[in-house]
Each structure stands twice: as C-alpha cells, then as structure tokens.
Design a protein around this motif. Structure first.
Motif, PDB file in Angstrom:
ATOM      1  N   ASN A 115       0.840  -0.996   0.163  1.00 21.67           N
ATOM      2  CA  ASN A 115      -0.037   0.400   0.191  1.00 21.67           C
ATOM      3  C   ASN A 115       1.233   1.474   0.020  1.00 21.67           C
ATOM      4  OD1 ASN A 115      -2.853  -1.255   0.556  1.00 21.67           O
ATOM      5  ND2 ASN A 115      -1.850  -2.065   1.618  1.00 21.67           N
ATOM      6  N   LEU A 116       1.572   1.099  -0.576  1.00 26.82           N
ATOM      7  CA  LEU A 116       2.973   2.206  -0.671  1.00 26.82           C
ATOM      8  C   LEU A 116       1.873   3.599  -1.220  1.00 26.82           C
ATOM      9  CD1 LEU A 116       5.957   2.417   0.053  1.00 26.82           C
ATOM     10  CD2 LEU A 116       6.503   2.293  -2.499  1.00 26.82           C
ATOM     11  N   PHE A 117       1.693   3.515  -2.487  1.00 25.93           N
ATOM     12  CA  PHE A 117       0.735   4.684  -3.571  1.00 25.93           C
ATOM     13  C   PHE A 117      -0.589   4.843  -2.714  1.00 25.93           C
ATOM     14  CE2 PHE A 117       4.555   2.648  -5.392  1.00 25.93           C
ATOM     15  CZ  PHE A 117       5.323   3.353  -5.920  1.00 25.93           C
ATOM     16  N   VAL A 118      -1.580   3.529  -2.882  1.00 25.25           N
ATOM     17  CA  VAL A 118      -2.314   3.819  -2.803  1.00 25.25           C
ATOM     18  C   VAL A 118      -3.098   2.697  -1.428  1.00 25.25           C
ATOM     19  CG1 VAL A 118      -3.666   4.865  -4.711  1.00 25.25           C
ATOM     20  CG2 VAL A 118      -3.323   2.529  -4.390  1.00 25.25           C
ATOM     21  N   SER A 119      -4.342   3.116  -0.375  1.00 24.25           N
ATOM     22  CA  SER A 119      -4.304   1.574   0.268  1.00 24.25           C
ATOM     23  C   SER A 119      -5.930   0.979  -0.542  1.00 24.25           C
ATOM     24  CB  SER A 119      -5.226   2.821   0.993  1.00 24.25           C
ATOM     25  OG  SER A 119      -6.193   3.430   0.668  1.00 24.25           O
ATOM     26  N   ASP A 120      -6.035   0.151  -0.547  1.00 27.62           N
ATOM     27  CA  ASP A 120      -6.839  -1.182  -0.790  1.00 27.62           C
ATOM     28  C   ASP A 120      -7.758  -1.139   0.068  1.00 27.62           C
ATOM     29  OD1 ASP A 120      -7.882  -2.888  -2.201  1.00 27.62           O
ATOM     30  OD2 ASP A 120      -6.549  -4.188  -2.478  1.00 27.62           O
ATOM     31  N   PRO A 121      -9.047  -0.985  -0.503  1.00 30.96           N
ATOM     32  CA  PRO A 121     -10.451  -0.893   0.483  1.00 30.96           C
ATOM     33  C   PRO A 121     -11.317  -2.219   0.441  1.00 30.96           C
ATOM     34  CG  PRO A 121     -10.554   0.986  -1.282  1.00 30.96           C
ATOM     35  CD  PRO A 121      -9.435   0.144  -1.344  1.00 30.96           C
ATOM     36  N   PHE A 122     -11.161  -3.019  -1.110  1.00 27.05           N
ATOM     37  CA  PHE A 122     -11.549  -3.784  -1.469  1.00 27.05           C
ATOM     38  C   PHE A 122     -11.625  -5.291  -1.484  1.00 27.05           C
ATOM     39  CE2 PHE A 122     -10.930  -0.019  -4.707  1.00 27.05           C
ATOM     40  CZ  PHE A 122     -12.550   0.634  -4.375  1.00 27.05           C
TER      41      PHE A 122
END
Ligand code: ADP
Length: 660
Positions: A115-122
């Motif tokens: 999750n270095l660039f974005v976070s994964d909510p899915f």
C-alpha cells in the motif's frame, strides 16, 4: 557468445513490420491499462480494477509493472547505450516489485510496498498485494527484457525460460477466466490475479518470445518451411477447441443438461473426432504437396540430364570458359585449351588477359563489362592471341550466370573460332582484290572503247567502198585513187589499233624478268628513234640509270612510249628537250621523263591513262590513245606507280617507280 541483432530481425525479415506492430500494440495496451487502473485506484472505481464484478482486482503495483513493461517495449530494441540502461532499470524495478511481494508472502517484510502508493479498501486478505502468480510474472517479465538486452546465450536462455513460465502462468489464469471458473475455486496461487493482469502478461510473454532468438516457438511460428505452415494452421484449433469444449462441458454440467461422466466422454470423443478431421485435411494437403515435390524433383532430374547432354554437345563444338564475377577463369573446356595453346592448369585462376592480343581498345572491353554487369548478354567478335603468338578470332557470347545479392556471380563465355572467315574477309579487303576489281573495271572500259574506236575506221572503209562501187557501176574512175587511199589508211589504222590492243593484252604474259642495264637500253632506244629525234631537232638527255631485273620488252616499250609522247606533244615552234632521270628511294627506283611540250590540264591528268582516251583530234596529233594505258600496265606489272605532273603550255614530267 552470440551477438544478437539490434534492430531489424534478419532471421525473419518479412515479419519485421508485423512483429513491430505487435510490440507497439502490446506496449499501448500495457501503458493504457496500467494508467487506467492507477486512475481507478486513486478514484476508487472498482469497475476498472476487476472488470468482471466480484473477481480479483489489478493491484496498483501490478499496474506499475505493466507501465514499466509498456515503456520498456517501446525502447528495449533501440540498442543505444542510454536505452539499454533505461531498459535495465525498468526491468530491474519490475523484478524488485515481484521479489518484495514474494518476500512479503514468505513473511519477510523488508519494505511494505503493498500500500505504498494507494490503500486498498476492496480486498479482504492482504489488501493491496498482488497475487503470488502476478509477483512471479513481474519477476519473469523483467528477466524476459534482460535476456534480450544482454545479448548472450546464457542471458537469452534465462530470459527464454522466464518467458515460457510466464506464458504458462498467465495462460492458466486466462483459461480459468474464459471458462468462468470462480476465483475461489482456483488455487490460492492465482487467486487474486485479475483478468486484465493475466491477459497483459500473456500478451507480453508472446511479444517477447517472438523476439527471443533462442525461442523454438518463434522459429516455428515465423518460419517458412512446411512444418511452420502446418504449425500456424494447427495453432487456432489446438488453442480454441479445448477451451470451447471445456466451456460447453462445464456449462452442461452446471445446468444439469448431462452428467459429469457423459460430459467428459462426449468431450473426449468430440475433441478426438474434430482433431482427426482437421489433421486429415492437413495430411491430405501434405500428401498433395509431397506428390508435387516428387514431380518437380523428377522434372529437375530430367532437366539436369538434358543440361548435361547440352553441355556435352556444347563442349564438342564450342570454346567454353566460365569466370567468376571478377573475370578470373574457373573452368575451361578442351577446345579452349586446344585453340589457345594453354593447358587448363595455366588458364585456371588467370583472366582472359592471358589471351588478349592488344587488338581491341579499352572502350571495347569497357562496353563488354558494362553489358554483362547489367546482367545482359554481350555478343561480338574478339581477336585473341594463342600461346605461340598466333592470332585467332572468336565469335563470343558472354552470358551472366547466377545472381547473388543483386550481382552477377559467374560469367559463361561461349566462343566459336572464326579465324578462317576473318582471314577470307581480310583477303577480300586486301590490295590484291582491290587491284583485281580495278582490272575488271578497266577491262570493261577497254571492251567498250575498243569496240567504239574500231567502228570508226570500219565505217570509213564501208563508206568509201560503197562510193567505189557506185563509181565502178557508173564507169567513172576519177575519184578511185582517192577512195582507195582512204580505204587503205582506214585499214592501216585498224591494223594499228588491233596490234596495239593485242600488245596491251599480251603485257607480262610470258617471259621472266632479266637483269637489264637501263643505260644500255636507253642508248639502244635512242638509236632506234634517231631519225625522229633529228627530224624534230630534239635533244634527249639521259642521266645515270641503274641495272634492274625487269621484263625487258615491256620496259623498252615503256621508255619508247614516254619519249615518243614527249617528242610528239610539242609546240610547233620550239625544239623538243626531253630529260630522263632516275633516283634511288627506299624500296624502289623513281624514274622521270620530262619534256618542254604543250603540257596537260589538271582535269585530264588521270584520264589520259585510260585506254583510248585522247585530248586531241588525230588531225592535230597522230595516235591511238593506247600508249599511256600500256605504260601504266607495264609499271603496275613491276609493282610500281605511274603519274604525271604538268603545267599547261610549259611541259610535263611523267614519273614512274619500279620496285627494287
Ligand atoms: P596517244 O599518244 O596515242 O594519243 P597516249 O595514251 O600515249 O595516246 O596519250 C594519251 C593522251 O595523253 C594523248 O592523246 C595526249 O593528249 C596526252 N599526252 C600524253 N603524253 C603527253 C605529253 N608528253 N605531253 C602532253 N600531253 C601528253
């Protein structure tokens, strides 16, 4: 180590454009999809992340791997130092992402890159982390590029193995998607590999495999031989049939149309039958082309046999040589050796300069080379020189043989000996023949003029005989003596003409040359002509004369005629002076007979030597017009020339030469 080709692929030149198009398309797909997915992550749009609702998403890091791969595809074959470094950095980054992810799966969290660039909510498990299969494919993609970039066998093979593995992994995933197998039913290894991730990896693997020089797949798919053609034909069937039938099988079982057992049996039977039919078609085609090949082989054998016979025939009748593109002799037949006098061993490895006679100009040979280098046949006649220095003429055709890389690689020279014909032609052009032609013309003229001139005294005789007849009939004898005198004169003239003609025809017929002291001869002639010289109050001066081998009677006549003319064609009031000289020149003696007479106008200087040509009426100067023709013939008989130089009113000098 084998150096790999940098840009164009020389192994498959025809496919270069298609391969490039494929690469650009895959690059565009990778870059496009990766940018779209990255955007999707920032804007949290699950539709672009998983495409099939509910299935795995393409992770941000996977998108990054495709972005690197897409850019790399555009530059990796440019072969400049900069692009090589850039390609390595991009490949390295992809390998690094893959390695770090796999490490994370193994519980070694070096850097948390998920999750270095974005976070994964899915995602429920391991949010933001690509599947193990994707991580492995990321590493393999990097290796694929690296293998090509490092242009050596080991790197090439490592890259190749990587690409094959990557193709296999992505294919499994793609097929699973095609068969609509739910992701939870696939092994955890693949579980979170998104549909577009699998497709892009498969496309990348194919594009890179087709550039890897060690790849059999590439060689078979792009080749031109029969095997490759069949392979290309079979490929769609082998790929699509199982997918189609598996799809139908699964569907049938899911919907309860048939049982699993029946489905599997039908699947096997259908695949077998259709494959058999398809393979039979291909086999039939192969048989057909095999028959065609045997026919062509037979045809070729026959043609070869014919060619052999043709060659044997040619060797017997023609001079044959083969040279390489520089003109160096690589083959000569027996006739070539026979005519040129050189042994084959002396000719091979040399050029035709060996038999060059130096007769033809540089431009001649330049034209020859210009013609054959263009691929045209050159035909002309060449004069060559044999080993013993003899010249021989050959009618030559030079034929450019095989063409390699746009150049003639061999020349075949077929020649025929035409020396005899050339010699005959030369003889025809020679002095001898020219002389003969001249003599013929002279003879024609002679016959024409002779018949003409003989008519004249004949007419006189007939005319006066008629008058005489009338006188006799009428009994008058008054004019009889006059008529008789005219008739007698005409008769004498005819006799003189006929005698002169006979003399002319007789010149040089019989005797052989004898050594004659010309001074002695002239003194005799002077004695003979003494009476005339005295009557004309003439002076005849004779210089020093040589002793020469001549036809005596003819030479006597020659001098007599010239002196007699010199005395005859005179002004009435001046005493004739005739001067005779001789001078020695290289190759011949030159004689001159000069007078102080009436001279000859320029326009008549040639005409007077023709038989019966006179410039004056008989009333003015007596004569038959045969003397000078006679003289010329005598001089020519001795291999010399006769001509006149003159000034009208002042005198003429007749010159003649006698060969030594
Ligand atoms: P012919 O003396 O019987 O007339 P030729 O053949 O000897 O015949 O000469 C041909 C003609 O050439 C002569 O009729 C005369 O006009 C000219 N000719 C020959 N010799 C001389 C000379 N020495 N001077 C001038 N004219 C000449």
């Amino acid at each position: 180590m084998t150096q790999l080709p940098p840009l164009a692929d020389p192994a498959f030149p025809d496919q270069n454009t298609s391969l490039r198009t494929l690469e650009y398309t895959v690059a565009a797909l990778c870059i496009g999809v990766s940018l779209m997915v990255m955007g999707g992550w920032y804007m949290e749009k699950p539709a672009v992340l998983s495409i099939i609702p509910g299935s795995a998403t393409m992770k941000f890091n996977s998108a990054l791997v495709f972005l690197f791969a897409g850019v790399n595809l555009l530059i990796y074959r440019k072969a400049t130092a900069r692009t090589k470094v850039a390609s390595d950095i991009l490949a390295g980054a992809s390998v690094l992402i893959g390695l770090l992810t796999l490490a994370a799966y193994a519980g070694i969290e070096i850097i948390s890159i998920d999750n270095l660039f974005v976070s994964d909510p899915f995602s429920e498990t391991n949010p933001g982390r690509m599947s193990q299969a994707t991580a492995l494919c990321a590493i393999l993609t990097g290796l694929g590029f690296w293998g090509y970039q490092h242009q050596n066998e080991i790197a090439g093979h490592i890259g190749l193995i990587g690409l094959k593995l990557m193709a296999l992994l992505s294919l499994i995933s793609v097929v699973a998607y095609l068969l609509l197998i739910p992701s939870e039913e696939i092994t955890s290894f693949f579980q979170t590999m998104a549909i577009h991730t699998s497709v892009l990896f498969l496309a990348l693997a194919v594009a890179l495999l087709l550039r890897n020089p060690y790849s059999h797949f590439r060689r078979i798919l792009l080749g031109r031989q029969a095997g490759s053609i069949i392979y290309r034909k079979l490929l769609p069937v082998v790929l699509l049939l199982p997918i189609l039938f598996s799809f139908m099988l699964l569907l049938g079982i899911q919907k309860g149309i048939f049982t699993l057992q029946f489905g599997v049996v039908s699947y096997a039977v259908l695949i077998m039958t259709l494959s058999l039919i398809y393979v039979s078609f291909i086999a039939l085609g192969l048989n057909r082309s095999d028959r065609e090949r045997s026919r062509l082989e037979e045809d070729l054998k026959q043609r070869n046999a014919q060619l052999d016979q043709f060659k044997q025939g040619m060797d017997k009748t023609a001079i044959v040589a083969i040279t390489d593109h520089k003109g160096v002799i690589t083959y000569v037949n027996d006739l070539f050796c026979e005519v040129s006098g050189y042994a084959a061993s002396e000719l091979l490895g040399r050029t035709h300069a060996l038999v060059n006679s130096g007769y033809h100009s540089k431009a001649f040979y330049q034209n020859l080379w210009d013609t054959i280098e263009k691929g045209d046949v050159w035909v002309d006649e060449i004069r060559n020189q044999s080993r013993d220095g003899q010249y021989y003429w050959v009618h030559t055709a030079i034929i450019p043989l095989s063409v390699a890389h746009g150049q003639q690689s061999e020349y075949l020279a077929i020649q025929h000996d035409i020396t005899q014909r050339k010699e005959a032609e030369a003889l025809l052009k020679s002095e001898y023949v020219k002389n003969l032609e001249f003599k013929n013309k002279e003879l024609e003229q002679f016959v024409y003029i002779a018949s003409h001139d003989l008519q004249e005294p004949l007419r006189t005789i007939i005319g006066f005989t008629e008058l005489l007849g009338k006188d006799v009939a009428s009994g008058t004898a008054e004019n009889t003596p006059l008529y008789v005198e005219y008739i007698t004169q005409a008769g004498q003239r005819m006799r003189a003409l006929i005698k002169d003609l006979l003399d002319y025809g007789r010149i040089g017929r019989s005797k052989e040359k004898v050594l004659v002291d010309l001074e002695q001869l002239l003194s005799d002639i002077r004695k003979d002509m003494n009476q005339r010289i005295k009557e004309n109050k003439a002076m005849v001066k004779v210089g020093q004369l040589p002793t020469l081998p001549v036809f005596e009677t003819e030479i006597r006549q020659l001098f007599q005629n010239l002196i007699s003319n010199a005395l005859k064609f005179q002004h009435t009031e001046t005493a004739p002076v005739v001067e005779l000289q001789a001078r020695e020149l290289p190759g011949h003696w030159e004689f001159s007979v000069a007078d102080n007479g009436i001279g000859i106008a320029d326009q008549h200087k040639e005409r007077i030597f023709t038989i019966f040509q006179r410039l004056h009426p008989k009333s003015e100067y007596e004569g038959t017009g045969i003397g000078l023709a006679h003289c010329r013939k005598i001089v020519e008989l001795h291999g010399g020339d006769l001509w006149v130089e003159s000034q009208t009113g002042k005198g003429s000098t007749f010159y003649f030469t006698l060969k030594k």
